[in-house]
Design an enzyme around this catalytic site. Structure first.
Site, PDB file in Angstrom:
ATOM      1  N   GLY A 166      -1.520   1.029 -75.564  1.00  0.00           N
ATOM      2  CA  GLY A 166      -1.463   2.323 -76.358  1.00  0.00           C
ATOM      3  C   GLY A 166      -2.607   3.110 -75.524  1.00  0.00           C
ATOM      4  N   GLY A 192      -2.810   6.912 -75.622  1.00  0.00           N
ATOM      5  CA  GLY A 192      -2.579   7.610 -76.964  1.00  0.00           C
ATOM      6  C   GLY A 192      -3.864   8.375 -77.392  1.00  0.00           C
ATOM      7  N   ASP A 250       5.574  -1.828 -71.839  1.00  0.00           N
ATOM      8  CA  ASP A 250       6.080  -1.712 -73.218  1.00  0.00           C
ATOM      9  C   ASP A 250       5.642  -2.913 -74.111  1.00  0.00           C
ATOM     10  OD1 ASP A 250       7.724  -1.898 -75.425  1.00  0.00           O
ATOM     11  OD2 ASP A 250       9.531  -0.820 -74.168  1.00  0.00           O
ATOM     12  N   TYR A 295       6.598   3.734 -91.474  1.00  0.00           N
ATOM     13  CA  TYR A 295       5.570   3.469 -90.786  1.00  0.00           C
ATOM     14  C   TYR A 295       4.382   2.830 -91.886  1.00  0.00           C
ATOM     15  CZ  TYR A 295       0.675   5.345 -89.194  1.00  0.00           C
ATOM     16  OH  TYR A 295      -0.462   5.230 -88.676  1.00  0.00           O
ATOM     17  N   LYS A 353       2.686  -0.913 -91.460  1.00  0.00           N
ATOM     18  CA  LYS A 353       1.480  -1.288 -91.486  1.00  0.00           C
ATOM     19  C   LYS A 353       0.903  -2.262 -92.469  1.00  0.00           C
ATOM     20  CE  LYS A 353      -0.354   1.672 -88.189  1.00  0.00           C
ATOM     21  NZ  LYS A 353      -0.745   1.096 -87.065  1.00  0.00           N
TER      22      LYS A 353
HETATM   23  C1  AKB Z   1      -0.366   9.809 -89.093  1.00  0.00           C
HETATM   24  O1  AKB Z   1      -0.400  10.756 -89.701  1.00  0.00           O
HETATM   25  O2  AKB Z   1       0.653   9.179 -88.953  1.00  0.00           O
HETATM   26  C2  AKB Z   1      -1.503   8.958 -88.783  1.00  0.00           C
HETATM   27  C3  AKB Z   1      -2.122   8.106 -89.876  1.00  0.00           C
HETATM   28  C4  AKB Z   1      -2.838   8.695 -90.858  1.00  0.00           C
HETATM   29  O3  AKB Z   1      -2.026   6.923 -89.838  1.00  0.00           O
HETATM   30  N1  AKB Z   1      -2.490   9.931 -88.439  1.00  0.00           N
END
Ligand code: AKB
Length: 326
Positions: A8, A11, A53, A142, A146
């Site tokens: 990444g 990024g 990737d 997300y 995590k």
């Molecule tokens: C997001 O907003 O997805 C990121 C984070 C806080 O992990 N910046």
């Protein structure tokens, strides 16, 4: 750390970590793994790189072997808002990408840095002074990726002895590369809009308080943690870290101290507002301070001043380069 791979690398974090690591460890010692989007010339020409990737396990392993990599900063991931629009893809990239990196680290004896996030918490987590060890029941894909990533990294450490380390980043603010698809992106967009248009329409409510950090502190945190004495680390994956906590109306007021004509309006995006409402407002980062010496340099006023100066220079440079091409 002697020979490093960054996934990444084009990024928001990678495009700043890459030059910093090349400056410290040598251009040829740091390999960049870019994904899809073409990085700017400066990054592209600055040392060895591949287009990869992270779901391609063979390619990741091949690069690590070829360059005798000993440390991997695994930054490739989908951010919260874009992940919520493509949950299956988010799981695939964020989890299978990480698994490939951990498997490679296991077979090739590498250390791994994994960025977790405030997104690893959820609505049942205490929102103020969020403890290091507390309930983690995120309601976004997300966040699920995590928390799973934190657990997977700890598992590889306990089970196989892989040196995995990570932090829970708050929203990150930087001027070099914009973030792509996060909930905290407003805190970067607001600077671009302030300097180019003099006004900004924010997608979060004015009173939405979230933890934030300026990129130089984020870089410092990653390097400090990866260089820390392992015997001092009680929490490997992942340490709470924060530098400031503010709302859209507070950062707008701080920008107005420098640009008095700047104005902000609000048009709430329900998806990103719901994500922000499920996250902590302010984490307790005392464990990181005790275990590996975390200490940020930038508070809100200092960050706003530096960001406005540096972004204005960058925008001017881009305009100049654009005119030269015409
Ligand atoms: C997001 O907003 O997805 C990121 C984070 C806080 O992990 N910046």
């Amino acid at each position: 750390m002697q020979r490093i791979l960054i996934t990444g690398a084009n990024g928001q974090i990678g495009s700043e970590l890459l030059p910093e690591l090349r400056r410290r460890y040598g251009e040829e010692q740091v390999v960049a793994a870019f994904h899809k989007r073409l990085p700017d010339r400066e990054l592209l020409d600055s040392g060895p790189h591949y287009f990869v990737d992270v779901r391609d396990a063979d390619k990741v392993r091949q690069i690590v072997r070829e360059f005798r990599i000993d440390s991997i900063f695994h930054l490739a991931a989908l951010l919260s808002a874009v992940a919520e629009k493509h949950p299956q893809l988010a799981w695939d990239v964020n989890i299978n990408g990480l698994l490939n990196v951990l498997e490679t680290a296991r077979s090739q004896c590498c250390a791994v840095f994994f960025p977790s996030s405030i997104g690893a918490f959820g609505p049942q987590t205490p929102a103020v002074d969020t403890p290091q060890d507390t309930i983690q029941r995120p309601t976004t894909i997300y966040g699920v990726s995590k928390v799973s990533g934190e657990l997977l990294c700890d598992y590889y450490q306990h089970r196989y002895g892989v040196d995995t380390r990570g932090v829970r980043f708050p929203g990150l603010i930087s001027y070099r590369t914009p973030p792509g698809g996060g909930t905290t992106d407003y805190a970067v967009e607001i600077f671009h809009a302030a300097l180019t248009e003099g006004r900004y329409q924010c997608f979060l409510r004015p009173d939405t308080r979230l933890d934030m950090m300026y990129m130089p502190d984020a870089l410092q945190a990653m390097l400090c943690l990866m260089e820390a004495d392992a015997s001092r680390l009680r929490h490997r994956n992942a340490s709470n870290i924060t530098a400031m906590s503010f709302t859209p109306e507070k950062i707008a007021a701080e920008i107005q101290k420098h640009l008095p004509d700047f104005s902000i309006t609000y048009k709430v995006d329900p998806l990103r507002q719901a994500i922000a409402d499920s996250w902590p407002q302010h984490m307790d980062d005392s464990c990181a301070r005790q275990e590996w010496g975390w200490r940020p340099d930038f508070d809100l006023p200092k960050m706003v001043q530096d960001m406005l100066e540096k972004l204005a220079q960058r925008l001017q440079q881009e305009q100049h380069d654009g005119l030269d091409k015409d």
